[in-house]
Motif scaffolding. Structure first.
Motif, mmCIF file in Angstrom:
data_model
loop_
_atom_site.group_PDB
_atom_site.id
_atom_site.type_symbol
_atom_site.label_atom_id
_atom_site.label_comp_id
_atom_site.label_asym_id
_atom_site.label_seq_id
_atom_site.Cartn_x
_atom_site.Cartn_y
_atom_site.Cartn_z
ATOM 1 N N VAL A 36 -26.019 46.992 -27.255
ATOM 2 C CA VAL A 36 -26.757 45.926 -26.569
ATOM 3 C C VAL A 36 -25.853 44.710 -26.354
ATOM 4 C CG1 VAL A 36 -28.667 44.294 -26.784
ATOM 5 C CG2 VAL A 36 -29.014 46.705 -27.361
ATOM 6 N N ILE A 37 -25.088 44.343 -27.389
ATOM 7 C CA ILE A 37 -24.182 43.196 -27.258
ATOM 8 C C ILE A 37 -23.147 43.444 -26.160
ATOM 9 C CG2 ILE A 37 -22.379 41.883 -28.436
ATOM 10 C CD1 ILE A 37 -23.954 42.290 -31.025
ATOM 11 N N MET A 38 -22.565 44.649 -26.164
ATOM 12 C CA MET A 38 -21.575 44.967 -25.141
ATOM 13 C C MET A 38 -22.183 44.953 -23.745
ATOM 14 S SD MET A 38 -19.172 48.376 -24.746
ATOM 15 C CE MET A 38 -20.527 49.427 -24.189
ATOM 16 N N THR A 39 -23.378 45.497 -23.597
ATOM 17 C CA THR A 39 -24.028 45.528 -22.284
ATOM 18 C C THR A 39 -24.351 44.124 -21.799
ATOM 19 O OG1 THR A 39 -25.003 47.660 -22.902
ATOM 20 C CG2 THR A 39 -25.903 46.573 -20.965
ATOM 21 N N MET A 40 -24.748 43.248 -22.710
ATOM 22 C CA MET A 40 -25.014 41.861 -22.330
ATOM 23 C C MET A 40 -23.742 41.182 -21.849
ATOM 24 S SD MET A 40 -27.717 40.483 -25.198
ATOM 25 C CE MET A 40 -27.679 38.859 -24.449
ATOM 26 N N LEU A 41 -22.639 41.410 -22.548
ATOM 27 C CA LEU A 41 -21.368 40.827 -22.114
ATOM 28 C C LEU A 41 -20.971 41.351 -20.737
ATOM 29 C CD1 LEU A 41 -19.297 40.916 -25.426
ATOM 30 C CD2 LEU A 41 -20.203 38.907 -24.265
ATOM 31 N N LEU A 42 -21.197 42.635 -20.496
ATOM 32 C CA LEU A 42 -20.873 43.198 -19.192
ATOM 33 C C LEU A 42 -21.738 42.593 -18.097
ATOM 34 C CD1 LEU A 42 -20.488 46.976 -20.167
ATOM 35 C CD2 LEU A 42 -18.653 45.381 -19.606
#
Length: 433
Positions: free
Chosen positions: A131-137
């Protein structure tokens, strides 16, 4: 019944891990597919909604195969093979697209690792990191805009926040150093870090997403940073355009309304018992504040004009030290007042401290309540007194420093705040008897 049916499925735990890996890969793939379709000109599709779930599944199967055949290196071989494939694809794309980043490539490698984590029964960690990575993307454009608009003061404040969080905090002793047992350096600085983070987060939100076109939204975000600073800002700006005075008044009131949920958040983290006791009182005041602010907002609508809120960066090391000193002084005075003068001394100290800041007072009272030094009902009364004096302070600032046209709406709004707070205070006093 559902659990009984699931128990009949062989290897249901293993299948659920593979399913989670597919779901996490699909989440990342959905974001990458959306990003590729909304870039002009649209780049060649490298990895999207189908590829990422397969990569996550590959990671889970690699970890499964390593266990099945007792070959720990098999997972590393699978990761290395994927890395080589990604590298070759990236080199080939470099010939067609100049300045191509490696964001998608890094996301592919991380997705493989997340898939491996799901098989190793680390689904919670894998899910959170995905989720954190997807938000950054997904925040690519906003983050790039933030970096381009970053000033030297912004960067310095960020480094200072990191300094007080990860450098100073671990060095402080986690024990009380005074005879009263309330001055714990680690605990005091931990609360300083939280307050600084709350203010810094609000400032970053304004920088990241913009203050918006509505003054009330600016007041809401400004209240997260500092309701007093927002009051002073809008009071000064009302002289430049007196016609907007009701809108400025609405923004000031909304910024002051943020005090109630912010206080509840502090209490929930520090003194849960005090939080549940305060919830009906502060929750009711929050509703009254919202209704009052929105009533003034509909009284005057600023239209479609874009108006940006200019706030100074709220965080620097000097401010953090000042807040630590203020909090320590208030904490000590509150405890000493309660010890030698009873509840009367505690209440007087809360009123005086509330004129400058409610945060230090609330933190001090919540800390004492969590330690059992004062009853939760006594702390609630003192918090309401501090908020009451803070309302009077901001009403005076807005009325005396703002334009003439702002005095009537701001005094009307704060008058409603005051009456609601007095009613809540009377109810708390009757509850404490």
């Amino acid at each position: 019944m559902v659990q009984e049916w699931l128990a009949l499925i062989p290897n249901i735990d293993l299948w659920s891990r593979f399913a989670l890996a597919l779901a996490l890969g699909a989440l990342v793939g959905l974001e990458r597919e959306y990003a590729q379709q909304h870039v002009a000109p649209a780049p060649a599709s490298f990895a999207g909604i189908r590829t990422f779930p397969l990569i996550a599944l590959l990671g889970a199967l690699s970890a499964f195969t390593a266990d099945l055949f007792d070959m720990p290196s098999f997972f590393a071989v699978g990761f290395g093979g994927l890395a080589v494939l990604v590298g070759v694809s990236y080199v080939r794309r470099l010939g067609d697209e100049r300045g191509e980043g490696i964001t998608t490539e890094v996301a592919i490698l991380l997705t493989f690792l997340f898939g491996g984590l799901t098989y190793r029964e680390q689904g919670e960690i894998a899910s959170a990191l995905t989720v954190i990575m997807t938000m950054l993307l997904s925040l690519r454009r906003s983050l790039h805009d933030l970096a381009r608009n970053l000033t030297r003061d912004d960067l310095l404040a960020t480094l200072q926040f990191a300094l007080i969080t990860v450098v100073i905090l671990p060095l402080l002793p986690n024990r009380a150093l005074d005879p009263f047992g309330v001055l714990n350096p680690y605990r005091i600085w931990l609360l300083v870090v939280f307050i600084s983070g709350l203010s810094f987060g609000g400032y970053v939100a304004i920088k990241l997403f913009g203050a918006g076109r509505a003054l009330w939204l600016m007041g809401l975000l400004g209240g997260i940073v500092s309701s007093t600073a927002t009051t002073l800002t809008f009071a000064g700006r009302s002289h430049d355009n007196p016609a907007l005075s009701p809108a400025f008044a609405s923004a000031i009131l909304l910024a002051s309304t943020v005090v109630f949920p912010r206080t509840l958040i502090l209490l929930a983290l520090i003194a849960p018992e005090l939080f549940w006791l305060s919830l009906p009182f502060l929750g009711s005041l929050f509703i009254v504040g919202l209704l009052t602010s929105f009533a003034l907002m509909f009284w005057y609508r600023p239209g479609k004009e874009e108006r940006q809120l200019q706030l100074q960066n709220p965080l620097n090391l000097i401010d953090a030290v000042k807040f630590a000193a203020m909090f320590t002084a208030v904490l000590f005075l509150v405890d000493v007042s309660e010890t030698y003068f009873g509840n009367a001394g505690l209440y007087i100290t809360s009123i005086i401290a509330g004129f400058t800041s409610t945060s230090a007072t609330v933190l001090s009272l919540a800390n004492l309540a969590s330690l059992g030094n004062i009853p939760a009902s006594t702390a609630l009364i003192a918090i309401l007194l501090a908020i009451l004096s803070n309302i009077l302070s901001k009403a005076f600032l807005a009325a005396s420093l703002g334009a003439r046209a702002m005095r009537r709406p701001v005094l009307l709004g704060f008058g409603i705040f005051f009456i609601a707070n007095v009613i809540a205070l009377a109810s708390a006093l009757s509850l404490a008897r």
